[in-house]
Design a protein around this motif. Structure first.
Motif, PDB file in Angstrom:
ATOM      1  N   ARG A 131       0.844  -1.134   0.025  1.00  0.00           N
ATOM      2  CA  ARG A 131       0.194   0.026  -0.040  1.00  0.00           C
ATOM      3  C   ARG A 131       0.804   1.247  -0.066  1.00  0.00           C
ATOM      4  NH1 ARG A 131      -0.612   2.462   5.015  1.00  0.00           N
ATOM      5  NH2 ARG A 131      -0.030   1.261   6.588  1.00  0.00           N
ATOM      6  N   ILE A 132       0.278   2.521  -0.471  1.00  0.00           N
ATOM      7  CA  ILE A 132       1.138   3.595  -0.666  1.00  0.00           C
ATOM      8  C   ILE A 132       0.438   4.751   0.024  1.00  0.00           C
ATOM      9  CG2 ILE A 132       1.903   5.369  -2.238  1.00  0.00           C
ATOM     10  CD1 ILE A 132       3.081   2.515  -3.103  1.00  0.00           C
ATOM     11  N   LEU A 133       1.641   5.316   0.742  1.00  0.00           N
ATOM     12  CA  LEU A 133       1.077   6.472   1.626  1.00  0.00           C
ATOM     13  C   LEU A 133       1.859   7.700   1.285  1.00  0.00           C
ATOM     14  CD1 LEU A 133      -0.501   8.052   3.994  1.00  0.00           C
ATOM     15  CD2 LEU A 133       1.475   7.298   5.467  1.00  0.00           C
ATOM     16  N   ILE A 134       1.178   8.658   0.799  1.00  0.00           N
ATOM     17  CA  ILE A 134       1.638   9.823  -0.172  1.00  0.00           C
ATOM     18  C   ILE A 134       1.383  11.263   1.009  1.00  0.00           C
ATOM     19  CG2 ILE A 134       1.510  11.808  -1.763  1.00  0.00           C
ATOM     20  CD1 ILE A 134       0.738   9.243  -3.631  1.00  0.00           C
ATOM     21  N   ILE A 178       0.988   5.787 -13.299  1.00  0.00           N
ATOM     22  CA  ILE A 178      -0.144   4.907 -12.392  1.00  0.00           C
ATOM     23  C   ILE A 178      -1.195   5.737 -12.110  1.00  0.00           C
ATOM     24  CG2 ILE A 178      -0.238   3.856 -10.192  1.00  0.00           C
ATOM     25  CD1 ILE A 178       2.951   3.632 -10.213  1.00  0.00           C
ATOM     26  N   TRP A 179      -2.282   5.367 -12.822  1.00  0.00           N
ATOM     27  CA  TRP A 179      -3.650   6.293 -12.570  1.00  0.00           C
ATOM     28  C   TRP A 179      -4.530   5.990 -11.785  1.00  0.00           C
ATOM     29  CZ3 TRP A 179      -7.467   5.540 -17.386  1.00  0.00           C
ATOM     30  CH2 TRP A 179      -8.424   6.737 -17.190  1.00  0.00           C
ATOM     31  N   ILE A 180      -4.636   6.929 -10.821  1.00  0.00           N
ATOM     32  CA  ILE A 180      -5.261   6.415  -9.454  1.00  0.00           C
ATOM     33  C   ILE A 180      -6.813   6.856  -9.983  1.00  0.00           C
ATOM     34  CG2 ILE A 180      -3.427   7.016  -8.004  1.00  0.00           C
ATOM     35  CD1 ILE A 180      -4.864   9.716  -7.236  1.00  0.00           C
ATOM     36  N   ASP A 181      -7.761   6.324  -9.217  1.00  0.00           N
ATOM     37  CA  ASP A 181      -9.164   6.391  -9.502  1.00  0.00           C
ATOM     38  C   ASP A 181      -9.870   7.737  -8.771  1.00  0.00           C
ATOM     39  OD1 ASP A 181      -9.445   5.926  -6.661  1.00  0.00           O
ATOM     40  OD2 ASP A 181     -10.918   4.183  -7.060  1.00  0.00           O
ATOM     41  N   TYR A 182      -9.189   8.844  -8.979  1.00  0.00           N
ATOM     42  CA  TYR A 182      -9.607  10.341  -8.766  1.00  0.00           C
ATOM     43  C   TYR A 182     -10.227  10.587 -10.069  1.00  0.00           C
ATOM     44  CZ  TYR A 182     -10.337  15.090  -8.260  1.00  0.00           C
ATOM     45  OH  TYR A 182     -11.115  16.407  -8.165  1.00  0.00           O
ATOM     46  N   PRO A 183     -11.713  11.068  -9.963  1.00  0.00           N
ATOM     47  CA  PRO A 183     -12.514  11.069  -8.962  1.00  0.00           C
ATOM     48  C   PRO A 183     -13.094   9.942  -8.532  1.00  0.00           C
ATOM     49  CG  PRO A 183     -13.675  12.079 -10.686  1.00  0.00           C
ATOM     50  CD  PRO A 183     -12.304  11.440 -11.263  1.00  0.00           C
ATOM     51  N   TYR A 236       5.012  -3.475  -8.708  1.00  0.00           N
ATOM     52  CA  TYR A 236       4.464  -3.994  -7.321  1.00  0.00           C
ATOM     53  C   TYR A 236       2.949  -3.423  -7.062  1.00  0.00           C
ATOM     54  CZ  TYR A 236       8.708  -5.720  -5.524  1.00  0.00           C
ATOM     55  OH  TYR A 236      10.044  -6.473  -5.418  1.00  0.00           O
ATOM     56  N   ILE A 237       2.517  -2.353  -8.431  1.00  0.00           N
ATOM     57  CA  ILE A 237       1.291  -1.864  -8.178  1.00  0.00           C
ATOM     58  C   ILE A 237       0.096  -2.605  -8.749  1.00  0.00           C
ATOM     59  CG2 ILE A 237       0.048   0.446  -8.943  1.00  0.00           C
ATOM     60  CD1 ILE A 237       2.033   0.851  -6.871  1.00  0.00           C
ATOM     61  N   THR A 238      -0.986  -2.910  -8.176  1.00  0.00           N
ATOM     62  CA  THR A 238      -1.874  -3.772  -8.839  1.00  0.00           C
ATOM     63  C   THR A 238      -3.390  -2.704  -8.789  1.00  0.00           C
ATOM     64  OG1 THR A 238      -2.616  -4.861  -6.959  1.00  0.00           O
ATOM     65  CG2 THR A 238      -0.682  -5.812  -8.199  1.00  0.00           C
ATOM     66  N   GLN A 259      -3.768   0.126  -2.473  1.00  0.00           N
ATOM     67  CA  GLN A 259      -4.646   1.265  -1.931  1.00  0.00           C
ATOM     68  C   GLN A 259      -3.403   2.333  -1.772  1.00  0.00           C
ATOM     69  OE1 GLN A 259      -6.790   0.829   2.005  1.00  0.00           O
ATOM     70  NE2 GLN A 259      -5.189   2.433   2.475  1.00  0.00           N
ATOM     71  N   ILE A 260      -3.749   3.550  -2.202  1.00  0.00           N
ATOM     72  CA  ILE A 260      -3.130   4.728  -2.366  1.00  0.00           C
ATOM     73  C   ILE A 260      -3.708   5.965  -1.528  1.00  0.00           C
ATOM     74  CG2 ILE A 260      -2.100   6.483  -3.602  1.00  0.00           C
ATOM     75  CD1 ILE A 260      -2.023   4.571  -6.168  1.00  0.00           C
TER      76      ILE A 260
END
Length: 189
Positions: free
Chosen positions: A47-50, A109-114, A178-180, A184-185
């Protein structure tokens, strides 16, 4: 005489324990050059924490911090994203929509925003008059590298994106395998 023997025996044990501890910590020490591949077995869930205030992206397995990277953000690195074009990086918990090579900055790495939470905040701000009618929420936010030869952007903490998270190309390439879609980001202030 017996007291003196016990004293020297205790000193020997203490010296051995300190020496053994030092050797163990030196042999397992991690340097910034240590890669995720060296630290994690293949197919490990992360998991990623920014953290926007610390300019860091941290990789965790369960509750264990594995490695941390320097990152930069949009032109306004402090505030939460409100709408398209505000140059802010969104805050919240996100998933991964997709990931792919990118011609301008190595990987994307495309996050699901919005996501549902983003829409809730957007609609609330619109109802409060913070966002004008006709303005849109935006999208296409992700984690990516930098243009070739521009690692100094990260070193100098230059917030240059339109709202994405940017890191050195070698670092985005390192986390990429490692990103799938289950990763969770979390992005926090």
């Amino acid at each position: 005489m017996k007291t003196l023997s016990v004293f020297f025996a205790c000193i020997s044990i203490i010296l051995c324990l300190q020496s053994c501890k030092r050797e163990t910590s030196n042999s397992n020490s991690q340097t910034p050059e240590t890669t995720l591949k060296q630290l994690l077995p293949a197919n490990t869930s992360i998991r990623i924490l920014i953290d926007k205030s610390d300019y860091t992206l941290s990789v965790f397995t369960a509750d264990t911090l594995v490695k941390q990277y320097d990152v930069v953000f949009g032109g306004n690195p402090v505030d939460d994203k409100e709408k398209e074009g505000d140059k802010r990086t969104p805050e919240g918990v996100f998933g991964v929509r997709d990931k792919y090579p990118h011609r301008s900055w190595s990987k994307f790495i495309w996050i699901d925003y919005p996501n549902a939470s983003s829409w809730k905040k957007f609609n609330q701000r619109k109802a409060e008059g913070i966002i004008n009618e006709g303005e849109t929420i935006g999208g296409e936010v992700g984690i990516h590298g930098v243009p070739d030869g521009m690692d100094n952007i990260i070193d100098e903490k230059q917030n240059w994106t339109l709202g994405c998270i940017s890191m050195k190309n070698k670092h985005v390439n390192e986390i990429y395998p490692y990103i799938t879609k289950q990763t969770q980001i979390t992005i926090q202030k």
